[in-house]
Design a protein around this motif. Structure first.
Motif, PDB file in Angstrom:
ATOM      1  N   PHE A   1     -34.199  16.198   7.253  1.00  0.00           N
ATOM      2  CA  PHE A   1     -34.098  18.454   7.800  1.00  0.00           C
ATOM      3  C   PHE A   1     -35.620  18.311   6.009  1.00  0.00           C
ATOM      4  CE2 PHE A   1     -32.021  19.671  11.810  1.00  0.00           C
ATOM      5  CZ  PHE A   1     -32.371  20.892  11.644  1.00  0.00           C
ATOM      6  N   ASP A   2     -34.212  17.379   4.700  1.00  0.00           N
ATOM      7  CA  ASP A   2     -34.964  17.489   3.856  1.00  0.00           C
ATOM      8  C   ASP A   2     -36.185  17.198   3.760  1.00  0.00           C
ATOM      9  OD1 ASP A   2     -33.743  18.506   0.692  1.00  0.00           O
ATOM     10  OD2 ASP A   2     -34.632  16.238   0.357  1.00  0.00           O
ATOM     11  N   THR A   3     -35.928  15.650   4.083  1.00  0.00           N
ATOM     12  CA  THR A   3     -37.726  15.545   4.391  1.00  0.00           C
ATOM     13  C   THR A   3     -38.734  16.079   4.817  1.00  0.00           C
ATOM     14  OG1 THR A   3     -36.412  12.624   4.318  1.00  0.00           O
ATOM     15  CG2 THR A   3     -38.904  13.172   5.038  1.00  0.00           C
ATOM     16  N   PHE A   4     -38.553  16.864   6.069  1.00  0.00           N
ATOM     17  CA  PHE A   4     -39.333  17.348   6.822  1.00  0.00           C
ATOM     18  C   PHE A   4     -39.994  18.358   5.890  1.00  0.00           C
ATOM     19  CE2 PHE A   4     -41.369  20.201   9.548  1.00  0.00           C
ATOM     20  CZ  PHE A   4     -41.776  19.609  10.207  1.00  0.00           C
ATOM     21  N   PHE A   5     -38.482  19.385   5.527  1.00  0.00           N
ATOM     22  CA  PHE A   5     -39.332  20.210   4.621  1.00  0.00           C
ATOM     23  C   PHE A   5     -40.373  19.819   3.708  1.00  0.00           C
ATOM     24  CE2 PHE A   5     -35.751  22.661   6.165  1.00  0.00           C
ATOM     25  CZ  PHE A   5     -36.536  23.832   6.965  1.00  0.00           C
ATOM     26  N   THR A   6     -39.655  18.926   2.522  1.00  0.00           N
ATOM     27  CA  THR A   6     -40.630  19.066   1.614  1.00  0.00           C
ATOM     28  C   THR A   6     -41.958  17.726   1.895  1.00  0.00           C
ATOM     29  OG1 THR A   6     -38.599  17.206   0.340  1.00  0.00           O
ATOM     30  CG2 THR A   6     -40.392  16.169  -0.324  1.00  0.00           C
ATOM     31  N   LEU A   7     -42.084  17.405   3.073  1.00  0.00           N
ATOM     32  CA  LEU A   7     -43.037  16.855   3.057  1.00  0.00           C
ATOM     33  C   LEU A   7     -44.150  17.916   4.172  1.00  0.00           C
ATOM     34  CD1 LEU A   7     -42.195  13.059   4.618  1.00  0.00           C
ATOM     35  CD2 LEU A   7     -43.988  14.172   2.531  1.00  0.00           C
ATOM     36  N   ASN A   8     -43.545  19.095   4.216  1.00  0.00           N
ATOM     37  CA  ASN A   8     -44.257  20.312   5.311  1.00  0.00           C
ATOM     38  C   ASN A   8     -44.083  21.619   4.705  1.00  0.00           C
ATOM     39  OD1 ASN A   8     -44.677  19.115   8.171  1.00  0.00           O
ATOM     40  ND2 ASN A   8     -43.368  17.927   7.467  1.00  0.00           N
ATOM     41  N   LYS A   9     -44.816  22.022   3.195  1.00  0.00           N
ATOM     42  CA  LYS A   9     -44.649  23.258   2.594  1.00  0.00           C
ATOM     43  C   LYS A   9     -44.524  24.476   2.953  1.00  0.00           C
ATOM     44  CE  LYS A   9     -43.393  20.218  -1.264  1.00  0.00           C
ATOM     45  NZ  LYS A   9     -42.276  19.727  -1.597  1.00  0.00           N
ATOM     46  N   GLN A  10     -45.714  24.607   4.225  1.00  0.00           N
ATOM     47  CA  GLN A  10     -46.400  25.438   5.260  1.00  0.00           C
ATOM     48  C   GLN A  10     -44.456  26.026   6.233  1.00  0.00           C
ATOM     49  OE1 GLN A  10     -46.745  22.713   6.455  1.00  0.00           O
ATOM     50  NE2 GLN A  10     -46.828  21.871   8.039  1.00  0.00           N
ATOM     51  N   THR A  11     -43.631  24.706   6.607  1.00  0.00           N
ATOM     52  CA  THR A  11     -42.736  25.431   6.909  1.00  0.00           C
ATOM     53  C   THR A  11     -41.712  26.465   6.643  1.00  0.00           C
ATOM     54  OG1 THR A  11     -43.517  22.826   8.716  1.00  0.00           O
ATOM     55  CG2 THR A  11     -40.951  24.477   8.532  1.00  0.00           C
ATOM     56  N   ASP A  12     -40.924  27.643   6.772  1.00  0.00           N
ATOM     57  CA  ASP A  12     -40.152  27.825   6.821  1.00  0.00           C
ATOM     58  C   ASP A  12     -38.760  27.810   7.326  1.00  0.00           C
ATOM     59  OD1 ASP A  12     -40.617  28.524   4.324  1.00  0.00           O
ATOM     60  OD2 ASP A  12     -41.782  30.271   5.302  1.00  0.00           O
ATOM     61  N   VAL A  13     -38.747  27.706   8.456  1.00  0.00           N
ATOM     62  CA  VAL A  13     -37.688  27.384   9.849  1.00  0.00           C
ATOM     63  C   VAL A  13     -37.940  26.587  10.438  1.00  0.00           C
ATOM     64  CG1 VAL A  13     -36.353  28.315  11.129  1.00  0.00           C
ATOM     65  CG2 VAL A  13     -37.378  29.845   9.286  1.00  0.00           C
ATOM     66  N   LEU A  14     -36.749  24.712  10.268  1.00  0.00           N
ATOM     67  CA  LEU A  14     -36.636  24.277  10.677  1.00  0.00           C
ATOM     68  C   LEU A  14     -35.843  24.424  11.828  1.00  0.00           C
ATOM     69  CD1 LEU A  14     -38.186  21.133  11.287  1.00  0.00           C
ATOM     70  CD2 LEU A  14     -36.204  20.911   9.826  1.00  0.00           C
ATOM     71  N   CYS A  15     -35.915  23.368  13.449  1.00  0.00           N
ATOM     72  CA  CYS A  15     -34.706  23.127  13.912  1.00  0.00           C
ATOM     73  C   CYS A  15     -35.266  21.771  14.723  1.00  0.00           C
ATOM     74  CB  CYS A  15     -34.500  23.905  15.263  1.00  0.00           C
ATOM     75  SG  CYS A  15     -34.997  25.784  15.373  1.00  0.00           S
ATOM     76  N   SER A  16     -33.934  21.212  15.159  1.00  0.00           N
ATOM     77  CA  SER A  16     -33.674  20.073  15.683  1.00  0.00           C
ATOM     78  C   SER A  16     -33.240  20.127  16.849  1.00  0.00           C
ATOM     79  CB  SER A  16     -32.968  19.134  14.876  1.00  0.00           C
ATOM     80  OG  SER A  16     -32.045  19.360  15.202  1.00  0.00           O
TER      81      SER A  16
END
Length: 312
Positions: free
Chosen positions: A104-119
């Motif tokens: 999750f942290d890697t995805f947030f770091t690479l995708n600054k436009q994303t505020d909410v992430l699910c898996s």
């Protein structure tokens, strides 16, 4: 380094709580704080939490509610007390994969436009055995396999929610836009967060299975898993594929009922409250129903007269 918080809500969770907390503590990327709000447990949950707080005082912050808030408002409290830049939501009875936080942290770091992430995730039973099932979390992959671009907001607003809280993490910066969680019957906090973030194109989904969701008799929310066969897969695709036009009487009936239920849910809230976000969600549902009515009229004119009076 990004500060990472975990918001955990507990209520009589002694049976599986230790396993969930241990899975959070044993991550490849360590979390900075675990904020737990207990909703008045009468079993040994508070004792278990106290043991962890004594052992890890620099990580655990435990709050015992004076009165029972129930799930939505308890999560609202837990999330609002978190101080991390990234906040994970956690149930009391699941199990995280060791690399969940890191992924999750890697995805947030690479995708600054994303505020909410699910898996995506696994299903396990009371004995920790993984179940070979399809889930609502498989829907994005099913749609992508059909080479379909996904409009998450349209799905969440007019069809249904697969952004489960147990699978969710969010940036703290989005909290002013989603708090407080509204008291809308049938609307959970995870769906509210998903609606708001997807409307702004700030929602994303990882197909990697990064946690195990436990199905057992005591859980408050279920109904996310299906037998792993082609019939279930087709059912999920038909339900969530918003580009697939209704053809049969049954198709139209299901779509109308879904839209009407969603409109009633939001409209009943607006009768006593003013919220521009909820108003926009209602308008989105109403526009989708107008399109459905037009399609029905062109496909089955006589059916359209029936629906006009019985499915409004």
């Amino acid at each position: 380094m990004t500060k990472i918080s975990v918001a955990v809500c507990t209520y009589n969770g002694e049976k599986f709580l230790r396993q969930q907390i241990d899975s959070i503590l044993n991550q490849t990327l360590k979390v900075d704080e675990i904020v737990v709000c207990d909703d008045g447990s009468t079993d040994k949950t508070s004792q278990i939490l106290g043991d962890y707080q004594k052992k890890f005082p620099e990580i655990f912050r435990i709050y015992i509610n004076e009165k029972n808030l129930r799930s939505v408002k308890n999560f609202e409290k837990a999330v609002s007390l978190c101080t991390g830049e990234i906040i994970f939501l956690s149930d009391q009875d699941d199990v995280w994969e060791k690399n969940k936080v890191e992924a999750f942290d890697t995805f947030f770091t690479l995708n600054k436009q994303t505020d909410v992430l699910c898996s995506n995730g696994h299903i396990i039973n009371e004995n920790n055995q993984k179940q070979d099932l399809y889930t609502v979390w498989d829907v994005p992959e099913f749609l992508y396999a059909n080479k379909q671009e996904i409009d998450y907001f349209k799905i969440f607003a007019t069809i249904g929610n697969f952004a489960t809280g147990a699978a969710m993490a969010l940036r703290k910066s989005i909290l002013p836009q989603v708090l407080p969680f509204p008291n809308i019957e049938g609307l959970h906090h995870d769906e509210w967060i998903a609606l708001n973030s997807s409307e702004q194109k700030k929602f994303a989904f990882l197909n990697e299975k990064l946690f195990s969701y436990r199905i057992h008799n005591e859980q408050q929310v279920g109904g996310i898993s299906y037998p792993k066969n082609e019939a279930s897969k087709e059912k999920l695709i038909n339900r969530f594929d918003y580009n697939k036009k209704a053809k049969t009487f049954r198709d139209f009936k299901i779509k109308f009922r879904t839209l009407n239920d969603k409109e009633r849910k939001f409209s009943s809230f607006l009768e006593k409250n003013t919220d521009p976000k909820v108003k926009r969600f209602v308008e989105t549902v109403q526009k989708e129903r107008q399109v459905l009515e037009q399609n029905l009229k062109s496909e089955h004119f006589l059916f359209s007269l029936f629906f006009k009076y019985f499915y409004r």
